[in-house]
Design an enzyme around this catalytic site. Structure first.
Site, mmCIF file in Angstrom:
data_model
loop_
_atom_site.group_PDB
_atom_site.id
_atom_site.type_symbol
_atom_site.label_atom_id
_atom_site.label_comp_id
_atom_site.label_asym_id
_atom_site.label_seq_id
_atom_site.Cartn_x
_atom_site.Cartn_y
_atom_site.Cartn_z
ATOM 1 N N LYS A 13 20.081 34.340 7.819
ATOM 2 C CA LYS A 13 20.427 32.925 8.027
ATOM 3 C C LYS A 13 21.908 32.664 7.776
ATOM 4 O O LYS A 13 22.566 32.015 8.577
ATOM 5 C CB LYS A 13 19.641 32.016 7.070
ATOM 6 C CG LYS A 13 18.165 31.922 7.334
ATOM 7 C CD LYS A 13 17.520 30.810 6.508
ATOM 8 C CE LYS A 13 17.683 30.970 5.015
ATOM 9 N NZ LYS A 13 16.992 32.148 4.447
ATOM 10 N N ARG A 88 13.305 23.705 2.368
ATOM 11 C CA ARG A 88 12.485 24.861 1.999
ATOM 12 C C ARG A 88 11.076 24.439 1.625
ATOM 13 O O ARG A 88 10.255 25.279 1.287
ATOM 14 C CB ARG A 88 13.126 25.565 0.806
ATOM 15 C CG ARG A 88 13.906 26.841 1.177
ATOM 16 C CD ARG A 88 14.482 27.389 -0.101
ATOM 17 N NE ARG A 88 14.826 28.770 -0.083
ATOM 18 C CZ ARG A 88 16.065 29.238 0.108
ATOM 19 N NH1 ARG A 88 17.049 28.426 0.405
ATOM 20 N NH2 ARG A 88 16.308 30.529 0.023
ATOM 21 N N ARG A 127 22.663 44.575 -0.492
ATOM 22 C CA ARG A 127 23.805 43.802 0.010
ATOM 23 C C ARG A 127 24.776 43.376 -1.091
ATOM 24 O O ARG A 127 24.411 43.179 -2.234
ATOM 25 C CB ARG A 127 23.345 42.614 0.860
ATOM 26 C CG ARG A 127 22.718 41.490 0.122
ATOM 27 C CD ARG A 127 22.227 40.424 1.101
ATOM 28 N NE ARG A 127 21.693 39.290 0.383
ATOM 29 C CZ ARG A 127 21.127 38.238 0.939
ATOM 30 N NH1 ARG A 127 21.021 38.158 2.254
ATOM 31 N NH2 ARG A 127 20.672 37.243 0.209
ATOM 32 N N ARG A 161 24.785 39.332 -5.739
ATOM 33 C CA ARG A 161 24.081 38.161 -6.245
ATOM 34 C C ARG A 161 23.078 38.571 -7.318
ATOM 35 O O ARG A 161 22.438 39.604 -7.212
ATOM 36 C CB ARG A 161 23.340 37.467 -5.098
ATOM 37 C CG ARG A 161 24.231 36.541 -4.307
ATOM 38 C CD ARG A 161 23.562 36.022 -3.074
ATOM 39 N NE ARG A 161 22.224 35.468 -3.288
ATOM 40 C CZ ARG A 161 21.526 34.838 -2.350
ATOM 41 N NH1 ARG A 161 22.048 34.700 -1.135
ATOM 42 N NH2 ARG A 161 20.328 34.373 -2.594
ATOM 43 N N ARG A 172 10.990 35.849 -4.145
ATOM 44 C CA ARG A 172 11.562 34.915 -3.160
ATOM 45 C C ARG A 172 10.736 34.917 -1.870
ATOM 46 O O ARG A 172 10.556 33.879 -1.238
ATOM 47 C CB ARG A 172 13.032 35.283 -2.880
ATOM 48 C CG ARG A 172 13.936 34.948 -4.076
ATOM 49 C CD ARG A 172 15.253 35.687 -4.044
ATOM 50 N NE ARG A 172 16.089 35.337 -2.931
ATOM 51 C CZ ARG A 172 17.154 36.054 -2.542
ATOM 52 N NH1 ARG A 172 17.481 37.168 -3.182
ATOM 53 N NH2 ARG A 172 17.887 35.667 -1.532
HETATM 54 P P1 AMP Z 1 19.667 31.326 -0.622
HETATM 55 O O1 AMP Z 1 21.129 31.578 -0.848
HETATM 56 O O2 AMP Z 1 19.392 30.380 0.494
HETATM 57 O O3 AMP Z 1 18.873 32.600 -0.515
HETATM 58 O O4 AMP Z 1 19.129 30.581 -1.956
HETATM 59 C C1 AMP Z 1 19.179 31.219 -3.217
HETATM 60 C C2 AMP Z 1 18.263 30.499 -4.194
HETATM 61 O O5 AMP Z 1 18.699 29.149 -4.376
HETATM 62 C C3 AMP Z 1 16.798 30.386 -3.781
HETATM 63 O O6 AMP Z 1 16.047 31.561 -4.069
HETATM 64 C C4 AMP Z 1 16.350 29.176 -4.603
HETATM 65 O O7 AMP Z 1 16.146 29.533 -5.953
HETATM 66 C C5 AMP Z 1 17.582 28.277 -4.535
HETATM 67 N N1 AMP Z 1 17.541 27.363 -3.370
HETATM 68 C C6 AMP Z 1 18.398 27.340 -2.312
HETATM 69 N N2 AMP Z 1 18.069 26.374 -1.448
HETATM 70 C C7 AMP Z 1 16.961 25.773 -1.955
HETATM 71 C C8 AMP Z 1 16.118 24.716 -1.512
HETATM 72 N N3 AMP Z 1 16.348 24.073 -0.351
HETATM 73 N N4 AMP Z 1 15.066 24.361 -2.306
HETATM 74 C C9 AMP Z 1 14.822 24.978 -3.469
HETATM 75 N N5 AMP Z 1 15.557 25.996 -3.950
HETATM 76 C C10 AMP Z 1 16.626 26.399 -3.194
#
Ligand code: AMP
Length: 219
Positions: A13, A88, A127, A161, A172
């Protein structure tokens, strides 16, 4: 143009949103990046989100909805946006619709990257990115051309990360299937969802997403 990009963790994404941002002149809004910035600053929301993110779970809806509301109110994405990592959950999707309605805006496309879970564990676990310019790399699939030196800016510092390890990735993915997947049906009902194969080469996926945007239901 306003787009939502859906897909499991590791589906690409972020990478794809960056390409579409450049190609269509719209802003990438990544809630994951926003949250990591808040964690880095040690802000109130950052402190609340840190542990939840490390555990691979979702940050509560009210916090994330407030974050997006503030971001849009500050004018981000006023010339169009691509949301990466939001919504989400179905309540987040409903809150987004209400937010857009009050601004007389709508979503033009919801694009979903379809991927295979096991491949995602392998993709994410390897990554890392350049600490200076953010360029993305992978231990097996995309190492820097010269070992330890960023191809883009020459920096020798890299970061991983905290939630990019096999155990957290599985959490996740669980959260994705349980809480995020039902969003597909929500947008399918609205007639704006297009599914795209996310397992191919990065450039091919970008082409397929671009085609979906140009020929999509409201395109
Ligand atoms: P990402 O970078 O999109 O993979 O997000 C990393 C982490 O941030 C996720 O595993 C969640 O813990 C949190 N997170 C990001 N976006 C959301 C969202 N829209 N709702 C809830 N948690 C989020």
């Amino acid at each position: 143009m306003n787009i939502v990009l859906l897909g499991a963790p590791g589906s690409g994404k972020g990478t794809q949103a960056k390409s579409l941002e450049d190609a269509f002149g719209i802003a990438q809004l990544s809630t994951g990046e926003m949250l990591r910035a808040e964690v880095g600053k040690g802000s109130d929301i950052g402190r609340k989100a840190d542990e939840i993110m490390r555990a691979g779970q979702l940050v509560p809806d009210h916090l994330i909805i407030a974050l997006i509301e503030t971001t849009l109110a500050d004018g981000a994405g006023r010339d169009g946006f691509i949301l990466d990592g939001f919504p989400r959950t179905v309540p987040q999707a409903e809150a987004l619709d209400s937010m857009l309605e009050t601004k007389d805006l709508k979503l033009d496309h919801v694009l979903e990257l379809e991927v295979d879970d096991e491949a995602m564990v392998e993709r994410i676990s390897g990554r890392f990115s350049c600490a200076k310019c953010g360029a993305g790399y992978h231990d097996s699939f995309k190492p820097p051309k010269s070992d330890g030196i960023c191809d883009v800016c020459g920096s020798t510092e890299f970061v991983r990360r905290a939630d990019d390890n096999a155990q957290t990735v599985r959490e996740r993915l669980k959260a994705y299937h349980a809480q995020t997947e039902p969003i597909s049906a929500y947008y399918e009902k609205q007639g704006i969802l297009t599914k795209v194969d996310g397992m191919g080469e990065i450039d091919q996926v970008t082409k397929d997403l671009t085609k979906a945007i140009k020929t999509g239901s409201r395109g």
